[in-house]
Design an enzyme around this catalytic site. Structure first.
Site, PDB file in Angstrom:
ATOM      1  N   ASP A 136       0.757  -1.407  -5.126  1.00 15.73           N
ATOM      2  CA  ASP A 136       0.031  -0.151  -5.346  1.00 15.73           C
ATOM      3  C   ASP A 136       1.021   0.822  -5.989  1.00 15.73           C
ATOM      4  OD1 ASP A 136      -1.423   2.161  -5.168  1.00 15.73           O
ATOM      5  OD2 ASP A 136      -1.406   2.265  -2.975  1.00 15.73           O
ATOM      6  N   ARG A 180      -7.414   1.110 -11.926  1.00  9.65           N
ATOM      7  CA  ARG A 180      -8.251   1.681 -10.859  1.00  9.65           C
ATOM      8  C   ARG A 180      -8.834   3.006 -11.321  1.00  9.65           C
ATOM      9  NH1 ARG A 180      -5.761   2.823  -4.814  1.00  9.65           N
ATOM     10  NH2 ARG A 180      -6.833   4.785  -4.323  1.00  9.65           N
ATOM     11  N   SER A 190       0.817  -1.225   0.000  1.00  9.88           N
ATOM     12  CA  SER A 190       0.000   0.000   0.000  1.00  9.88           C
ATOM     13  C   SER A 190       0.845   1.268   0.000  1.00  9.88           C
ATOM     14  CB  SER A 190      -0.875  -0.033   1.269  1.00  9.88           C
ATOM     15  OG  SER A 190      -1.315   1.255   1.629  1.00  9.88           O
ATOM     16  N   ASP A 214      -0.001  10.674   1.765  1.00 10.09           N
ATOM     17  CA  ASP A 214       0.023   9.807   0.578  1.00 10.09           C
ATOM     18  C   ASP A 214      -0.233  10.674  -0.658  1.00 10.09           C
ATOM     19  OD1 ASP A 214      -0.170   7.630  -1.141  1.00 10.09           O
ATOM     20  OD2 ASP A 214      -2.206   7.107  -0.521  1.00 10.09           O
TER      21      ASP A 214
END
Ligand code: SPV
Ligand code: MG
Length: 290
Positions: free
Chosen positions: A81, A155, A42, A54
């Site tokens: 990710d 995504r 992640s 992030d």
């Protein structure tokens, strides 16, 4: 058989695979012992580990270094990710080669602009790429992978950017057309209605992945009932659980004026020795140190 092949087979056999976020080799070991099917490298968790938001601040090299360390300590497949792929389609080509070589079995690449803003922040600045540009990035990923079982998961952040279900569906179909193996549909709504509606409307040729961070009520039974979802990623639970435990322990030590109470409520050091593989090292000492 490659781990990527195994991941595909376990989706086909079990219907739904459970992927746990890992931000370190230790958390990966704990996830494997707990019984998860795979690991989520992640970006959110690694950013938090560095005390950073992030927002594309952790470099690809930092992320790859951690992924290699995790891969060295776990037999589980790793879903990496890779955020936006660190730039344009050329950066994606470089990233896919590096992540596959590092031992990842899958990547998730998202349709936001670089640098990205984390998805769950209230009022986060969410900008999406043009569909054609992101299709080029997906095609670049597919063209670069060596193992045909290595999964390229596209995504879409259309719901995160508040563009609505029609835009999300349009993008998801376009990414499948570009060759994506799966679609990750993300939502920051506190209830699962948006995701359930998307999953029911989905009639594309590939299955869906979800990350129920914001809408924890969508458990495995409800996910399976939707039919189209084959992978669930528990995206920030490792770092939240670790932080909860450390916050509590650290505050108690300060409040108690010492470790006289807390030591009974945390694992003994022997359990850490076990996780570190001390037994083998002791045996190796006996065998090789002369
Ligand atoms: C991550 O874990 O880095 C994710 C999931 O991408 S989320 O933070 O919810 O966007
Ligand atoms: Mg992320």
């Amino acid at each position: 058989m490659s781990k990527a092949r195994k991941l595909r087979e376990s989706m086909a056999e079990n219907g739904l695979v459970h992927i746990m976020a890992a931000h370190s080799p230790l958390s990966a070991i704990l996830a494997e012992e707990a019984g998860f099917d795979g690991l989520w490298a992640s970006g959110f968790e690694l950013s938090a580990l560095y005390g950073l938001p992030d927002m594309s601040l952790v470099s690809m090299t930092q992320h790859l270094d951690m992924l290699r360390a995790i891969e060295g300590k776990s037999s589980l497949p790793i879903v990496a990710d890779i955020d936006t792929g660190y730039g344009n389609a050329i950066n994606v080509i470089h990233a896919i080669a590096e992540y596959e070589r590092a031992g990842a079995s899958a990547v998730v690449i998202e349709d936001k602009t670089f640098p990205k803003v984390t998805s769950l922040a209230a009022d986060g600045r969410q900008e999406l790429l043009r569909i054609q540009e992101f299709q080029g990035k997906v095609e670049a990923a597919i063209a670069t992978r060596k193992d045909p079982d290595f999964l390229v998961i596209a995504r879409t952040e259309a719901l995160i950017a508040s563009l609505g279900e029609q835009e999300a569906l349009k993008r998801a179909h376009a990414y499948v057309e570009a060759g994506a193996d799966m679609i990750l549909i993300h939502s920051k709504k506190k209830d699962p209605s948006e995701i359930e509606s998307f999953a029911r409307a989905w009639n594309g040729d590939v299955p869906l992945t979800i990350v129920p961070n914001a809408y924890p009520d969508l458990d495995a039974d409800r996910i399976k009932a939707l039919g189209s979802i084959r992978m669930v990623i528990y995206g920030n639970y490792g770092i939240r659980a670790a932080t909860t435990a450390m916050q509590d322990a650290f505050r108690r030590i300060v409040a108690d004026g010492g470790v006289q109470n807390i030591h009974k409520d945390i694992i003994p050091v022997e359990e850490v020795f076990r996780l570190q593989g001390m037994e083998k090292t002791k045996a190796d000492e006996k065998r090789f140190l002369r």
